[in-house]
Structure formats: structure tokens, C-alpha cells
Design a protein around this motif. Structure first.
Motif, PDB file in Angstrom:
ATOM      1  N   ALA A 139       0.826  -1.210   0.000  1.00 15.15           N
ATOM      2  CA  ALA A 139       0.000   0.000   0.000  1.00 15.15           C
ATOM      3  C   ALA A 139       0.858   1.256   0.000  1.00 15.15           C
ATOM      4  CB  ALA A 139      -0.936  -0.010   1.204  1.00 15.15           C
ATOM      5  N   ALA A 140       1.955   1.242   0.744  1.00  8.37           N
ATOM      6  CA  ALA A 140       2.846   2.403   0.783  1.00  8.37           C
ATOM      7  C   ALA A 140       3.498   2.643  -0.576  1.00  8.37           C
ATOM      8  CB  ALA A 140       3.907   2.200   1.863  1.00  8.37           C
ATOM      9  N   ARG A 141       3.900   1.568  -1.257  1.00 11.82           N
ATOM     10  CA  ARG A 141       4.489   1.719  -2.593  1.00 11.82           C
ATOM     11  C   ARG A 141       3.443   2.241  -3.579  1.00 11.82           C
ATOM     12  NH1 ARG A 141       8.823  -1.272  -4.386  1.00 11.82           N
ATOM     13  NH2 ARG A 141       8.540   0.070  -6.216  1.00 11.82           N
ATOM     14  N   LEU A 142       2.216   1.734  -3.480  1.00 10.40           N
ATOM     15  CA  LEU A 142       1.160   2.174  -4.393  1.00 10.40           C
ATOM     16  C   LEU A 142       0.819   3.645  -4.197  1.00 10.40           C
ATOM     17  CD1 LEU A 142      -1.273  -0.884  -4.206  1.00 10.40           C
ATOM     18  CD2 LEU A 142       0.243  -0.298  -6.104  1.00 10.40           C
ATOM     19  N   ALA A 143       0.924   4.125  -2.969  1.00  8.31           N
ATOM     20  CA  ALA A 143       0.599   5.524  -2.669  1.00  8.31           C
ATOM     21  C   ALA A 143       1.533   6.493  -3.398  1.00  8.31           C
ATOM     22  CB  ALA A 143       0.662   5.768  -1.167  1.00  8.31           C
ATOM     23  N   GLN A 144       2.697   6.014  -3.814  1.00  6.60           N
ATOM     24  CA  GLN A 144       3.666   6.853  -4.535  1.00  6.60           C
ATOM     25  C   GLN A 144       3.644   6.618  -6.047  1.00  6.60           C
ATOM     26  OE1 GLN A 144       5.322   9.051  -2.602  1.00  6.60           O
ATOM     27  NE2 GLN A 144       4.150   8.126  -0.927  1.00  6.60           N
ATOM     28  N   GLN A 145       2.729   5.754  -6.484  1.00  4.08           N
ATOM     29  CA  GLN A 145       2.716   5.330  -7.875  1.00  4.08           C
ATOM     30  C   GLN A 145       1.694   6.109  -8.699  1.00  4.08           C
ATOM     31  OE1 GLN A 145       4.592   2.981  -9.581  1.00  4.08           O
ATOM     32  NE2 GLN A 145       3.447   3.602 -11.409  1.00  4.08           N
ATOM     33  N   LYS A 146       2.063   6.462  -9.922  1.00  3.98           N
ATOM     34  CA  LYS A 146       1.115   7.060 -10.851  1.00  3.98           C
ATOM     35  C   LYS A 146       0.215   5.961 -11.403  1.00  3.98           C
ATOM     36  CE  LYS A 146       0.851   9.598 -15.220  1.00  3.98           C
ATOM     37  NZ  LYS A 146       1.627  10.182 -16.353  1.00  3.98           N
ATOM     38  N   PRO A 147      -1.124   6.165 -11.406  1.00  5.33           N
ATOM     39  CA  PRO A 147      -2.032   5.137 -11.945  1.00  5.33           C
ATOM     40  C   PRO A 147      -1.729   4.830 -13.412  1.00  5.33           C
ATOM     41  CG  PRO A 147      -3.246   6.786 -10.702  1.00  5.33           C
ATOM     42  CD  PRO A 147      -1.848   7.316 -10.860  1.00  5.33           C
ATOM     43  N   PHE A 148      -2.054   3.620 -13.819  1.00  9.11           N
ATOM     44  CA  PHE A 148      -1.799   3.187 -15.184  1.00  9.11           C
ATOM     45  C   PHE A 148      -2.949   3.539 -16.121  1.00  9.11           C
ATOM     46  CE2 PHE A 148       1.186   0.857 -12.662  1.00  9.11           C
ATOM     47  CZ  PHE A 148       2.326   0.812 -13.451  1.00  9.11           C
ATOM     48  N   TRP A 149      -4.042   4.040 -15.588  1.00  8.49           N
ATOM     49  CA  TRP A 149      -5.107   4.681 -16.364  1.00  8.49           C
ATOM     50  C   TRP A 149      -5.829   5.632 -15.422  1.00  8.49           C
ATOM     51  CZ3 TRP A 149      -5.431  -0.704 -15.441  1.00  8.49           C
ATOM     52  CH2 TRP A 149      -6.398  -1.096 -14.499  1.00  8.49           C
ATOM     53  N   GLU A 150      -6.653   6.491 -15.951  1.00 10.03           N
ATOM     54  CA  GLU A 150      -7.362   7.448 -15.110  1.00 10.03           C
ATOM     55  C   GLU A 150      -8.312   6.704 -14.183  1.00 10.03           C
ATOM     56  OE1 GLU A 150     -10.365  11.294 -15.425  1.00 10.03           O
ATOM     57  OE2 GLU A 150      -9.393  10.510 -17.233  1.00 10.03           O
ATOM     58  N   PRO A 151      -8.125   6.852 -12.875  1.00  8.73           N
ATOM     59  CA  PRO A 151      -8.940   6.092 -11.919  1.00  8.73           C
ATOM     60  C   PRO A 151     -10.433   6.285 -12.148  1.00  8.73           C
ATOM     61  CG  PRO A 151      -7.102   7.136 -10.803  1.00  8.73           C
ATOM     62  CD  PRO A 151      -7.099   7.674 -12.206  1.00  8.73           C
ATOM     63  N   GLY A 152     -11.149   5.161 -12.119  1.00  6.40           N
ATOM     64  CA  GLY A 152     -12.595   5.186 -12.255  1.00  6.40           C
ATOM     65  C   GLY A 152     -13.114   5.122 -13.665  1.00  6.40           C
ATOM     66  N   THR A 153     -12.235   5.304 -14.670  1.00  7.67           N
ATOM     67  CA  THR A 153     -12.704   5.353 -16.057  1.00  7.67           C
ATOM     68  C   THR A 153     -12.680   3.991 -16.741  1.00  7.67           C
ATOM     69  OG1 THR A 153     -10.490   5.832 -16.921  1.00  7.67           O
ATOM     70  CG2 THR A 153     -11.866   7.714 -16.278  1.00  7.67           C
ATOM     71  N   ALA A 154     -11.953   3.042 -16.183  1.00 14.88           N
ATOM     72  CA  ALA A 154     -11.833   1.700 -16.768  1.00 14.88           C
ATOM     73  C   ALA A 154     -11.485   0.752 -15.630  1.00 14.88           C
ATOM     74  CB  ALA A 154     -10.760   1.679 -17.852  1.00 14.88           C
ATOM     75  N   TYR A 155     -11.340  -0.529 -15.960  1.00 19.94           N
ATOM     76  CA  TYR A 155     -10.986  -1.480 -14.912  1.00 19.94           C
ATOM     77  C   TYR A 155     -10.000  -2.506 -15.444  1.00 19.94           C
ATOM     78  CZ  TYR A 155     -13.664  -5.525 -16.667  1.00 19.94           C
ATOM     79  OH  TYR A 155     -14.108  -6.595 -17.399  1.00 19.94           O
ATOM     80  N   GLY A 156      -9.251  -3.084 -14.530  1.00 23.24           N
ATOM     81  CA  GLY A 156      -8.295  -4.136 -14.864  1.00 23.24           C
ATOM     82  C   GLY A 156      -7.915  -4.878 -13.603  1.00 23.24           C
ATOM     83  N   TYR A 157      -7.578  -6.116 -13.746  1.00 17.55           N
ATOM     84  CA  TYR A 157      -7.303  -6.991 -12.606  1.00 17.55           C
ATOM     85  C   TYR A 157      -6.095  -6.493 -11.806  1.00 17.55           C
ATOM     86  CZ  TYR A 157      -6.735 -11.510 -10.182  1.00 17.55           C
ATOM     87  OH  TYR A 157      -6.637 -12.515  -9.247  1.00 17.55           O
TER      88      TYR A 157
END
Length: 358
Positions: free
Chosen positions: A125-143
């Protein structure tokens, strides 16, 4: 031919026949277990394989996600967790509902996670908090294959002060004596059976693809992840669970119906909400269509014999566990050798449902 051991209740003999046929067709021992509850009663308890036993334990990978999301469903039902609240575990506008639907866009981290990092939900969770999303959150989904549990864990810690593992132990595993752990105690290690590599591995994913990122292929192989003691010890809630078919089936039996004199954990309306398809269209990671309900996979899209009010999740070796609430059936299948997507579950599951309806 691998011997089938265990028992079935009257009327479920065709399930044993299907299980025997699968074991006979396997060129090498898969070490498989199958358990089924119907209306709170254990009606199928089968296993086969040189090192297999009914109570043997192994890694169940993403079957763990089913346990984590059962925790979420129970807490939503209790009014502790609000699906439509702003998620606290991500630094951008997103609801808890969207988080559970794999719509965050944080499927992994640049450079990947080591096994030691991936074993600890808090570090992930700490690493993810510093990560740029791989798509715009909420606009699509992926596993979010190796991280969705860490996101849920961070959310529960923020809202309740307690982890997924703590809630699971208190509300599910201990009250029902489940042989499914998020955090396997050291004294149970002698019952653990190592996972086995696939006989015919799938072609490797393209480096840099969303699939490679989501499955952290830059850093480790899932076989090594599942066979690492630190992972078993910490029990990360995306894919670190250890258990057997009895434990997985019993968990879902408790969720949807009376068990051992206790009422169902989930009300009918809660089951319906969590089983209703939510993330529709194409999964950007796996390419599957209409892949997710809330947290749980949309299993009826792949398994036509299942009713609409089914909750459950598959795992990387081909293991799977689910409950079809309308049929009153809970199913747990665990195998040691990688064979995803576990095509035998099409025939085994269909035989189970047919027997239950008869």
C-alpha cells in the motif's frame, strides 16, 4: 491411475466420477482436492495425488481475495464500511465501490515488488501511494492481481483501525474453524504441500504490458511467491492464503446459508449487491469480458451452470471457490500444480450443480 479418496453423499456419485476422470487424464499428479457443501452439509469430500490428503494445505493464491471480500461484505452489512464513501487509501477521488471493482488503476509499481515487499500488505500500500495510476482512476478497470487486497487492507485500517487479516480471523476463520489461513502458523508448516510448476506454461507476457505489471513478472514468478514461507506467514490478502478445499468450501457455506446452527453470515440483499456484475466491458489486464462484481469475480460469465447470485474467486493454479446462493451450494477446489484456468472446474462444477438440483 491416481486413486480417488474420500466420500460423497448419495446422489453426488457423478461428481466423484468426474473427479476420477480428471485425475486419470492428468499426465502427472496434480494433488487435487474437492469439497462441496449443500444447505450447510458436507456432501463431497474428495482428494487424490501422491502427497495429497484431505487436510493437506497449499497456497490458494487469489482464492484469498474471496476471503478478503467476504470481510468487506460483512462490514458493509454491519454498517461499518460504506461502499459509496470516498476511498481513504488512494490520493484521488474514488469510491470504495470503485476500488472493489478493480477500477483504481494502481495495478503494480514501476520496477515491480520483491517477494518480501509483496508479502506485506502495508508495504504494498505504501508503494502504491507513490505510484502514478496506469489509467485514469474510475474510467476503466483491470485486474489488480497482487495488490487489490493491500488496497482493501489500507482502506479497512483507515476506517476501522484493523487489518483484513484481523477481521477475517475474528469474523470467519475462528468462529467456523476454517482450514483457510491468511497467515499460516509455524506449527502447521508440516501440513503444507509445495506448489508445482505447470507442465505446459503459458507464453510469457510482453515486458511492460499491463499483464506483466499486474502479475509483477519483472521481479518474481508466482510459483516462488506461493512457496515462500514469509508469504505464508504474513498472508497477504490478494494471494497469500493457505488452505484446502474443505476450508474454502466451508467459508462460502457459512457466508450464504446456515452452518453448525449459525445463521448465514450474509443477508440476501448483501449477497445480491456483491454478486451483481459491476465492472463491465473488457478487463484491461486480462482481456476478459465483464470480469468483476464487487470484489468477487463475475463467475457466471465463465461458468454458465452458476446462478446469478454467485460469489467467488479463482486462483492462479486453477483453484476456485464459490457459493451459488440460490442453489444452496458452496464449492471449494484446490490443486497444487499450476493449470490455470482449471478447465476441469467446468465439468466438476456442472456435475455438482446438477446433483444438487436432483
Amino acid at each position: 491411475m491416481t486413486e480417488v479418496r474420500g466420500s460423497v453423499a448419495p446422489g453426488f456419485e457423478p461428481v466423484r466420477e468426474e473427479f476420477a476422470a480428471f485425475l486419470a487424464a492428468e499426465p502427472e499428479d496434480p494433488g487435487a482436492q474437492l469439497a462441496v457443501y449443500r444447505d450447510g452439509e458436507l456432501v463431497v469430500d474428495l482428494w487424490g495425488g501422491d502427497e495429497a490428503a484431505g487436510d493437506a494445505l497449499t497456497g490458494v493464491f487469489s482464492v484469498t481475495k474471496g476471503a478478503a471480500h467476504l470481510v468487506a461484505a460483512v462490514l458493509v452489512q454491519d454498517g461499518v464500511f460504506d461502499l459509496d464513501a470516498q476511498a481513504r487509501s488512494v490520493p484521488f477521488p474514488l469510491t470504495v465501490r470503485e476500488l472493489l471493482g478493480h477500477r483504481v488503476g494502481l495495478i503494480g509499481v514501476d520496477g515491480g515488488l520483491t517477494i518480501e515487499e509483496a508479502a506485506d500488505d502495508r508495504i504494498v500500500a505504501a508503494r502504491l501511494a507513490q505510484q502514478k495510476p496506469f489509467w485514469e482512476p474510475g474510467t476503466a478497470y483491470g485486474y489488480h492481481g497482487l495488490v487489490i487486497g493491500a488496497l482493501l487492507d489500507a482502506e479497512l485500517r483507515a476506517v476501522t483501525g484493523r487489518s483484513v487479516q484481523q477481521w477475517y480471523t475474528e469474523r470467519l476463520r475462528e468462529p467456523y474453524g476454517l482450514e483457510l489461513w491468511m497467515g499460516l502458523p509455524e506449527d502447521l508448516e508440516p501440513r503444507f504441500r509445495p506448489l508445482l510448476p505447470a507442465l505446459h506454461p503459458a507464453p510469457p507476457a510482453d515486458p511492460g504490458s499491463l499483464l506483466a505489471i499486474a502479475f509483477n513478472l519483472e521481479q518474481f514468478d508466482l510459483l516462488d511467491f506461493g512457496n515462500t514461507r514469509l508469504v505464508r506467514s504474513l498472508g497477504p490478502s490478494s494471494a497469500g492464503g493457505v488452505g484446502n478445499a474443505r476450508g474454502a468450501a466451508r467459508m462460502y457455506a457459512a457466508a450464504v446459508g446456515p452452518l453448525d446452527g449459525r445463521p448465514a453470515l450474509l443477508r440476501a440483499d448483501t449477497i445480491t449487491e456483491f454478486a451483481t456484475p459491476y465492472s463491465l466491458g473488457t478487463d484491461l489486464v486480462t482481456g476478459q469480458e465483464d470480469h468483476f462484481a464487487l470484489g468477487f469475480e463475475n463467475l457466471p460469465a465463465e461458468h454458465a451452470y452458476l446462478g446469478r447470485r454467485t460469489i467467488g474467486h479463482t486462483g492462479a493454479t486453477g483453484s476456485v471457490a464459490w457459493a451459488d446462493a440460490d442453489a444452496g451450494v458452496a464449492y471449494g477446489y484446490v490443486r497444487r500444480r499450476f493449470g490455470y484456468p482449471g478447465p476441469e472446474n467446468q465439468r466438476l462444477g456442472a456435475a455438482v450443480i446438477a446433483a444438487a438440483r436432483r
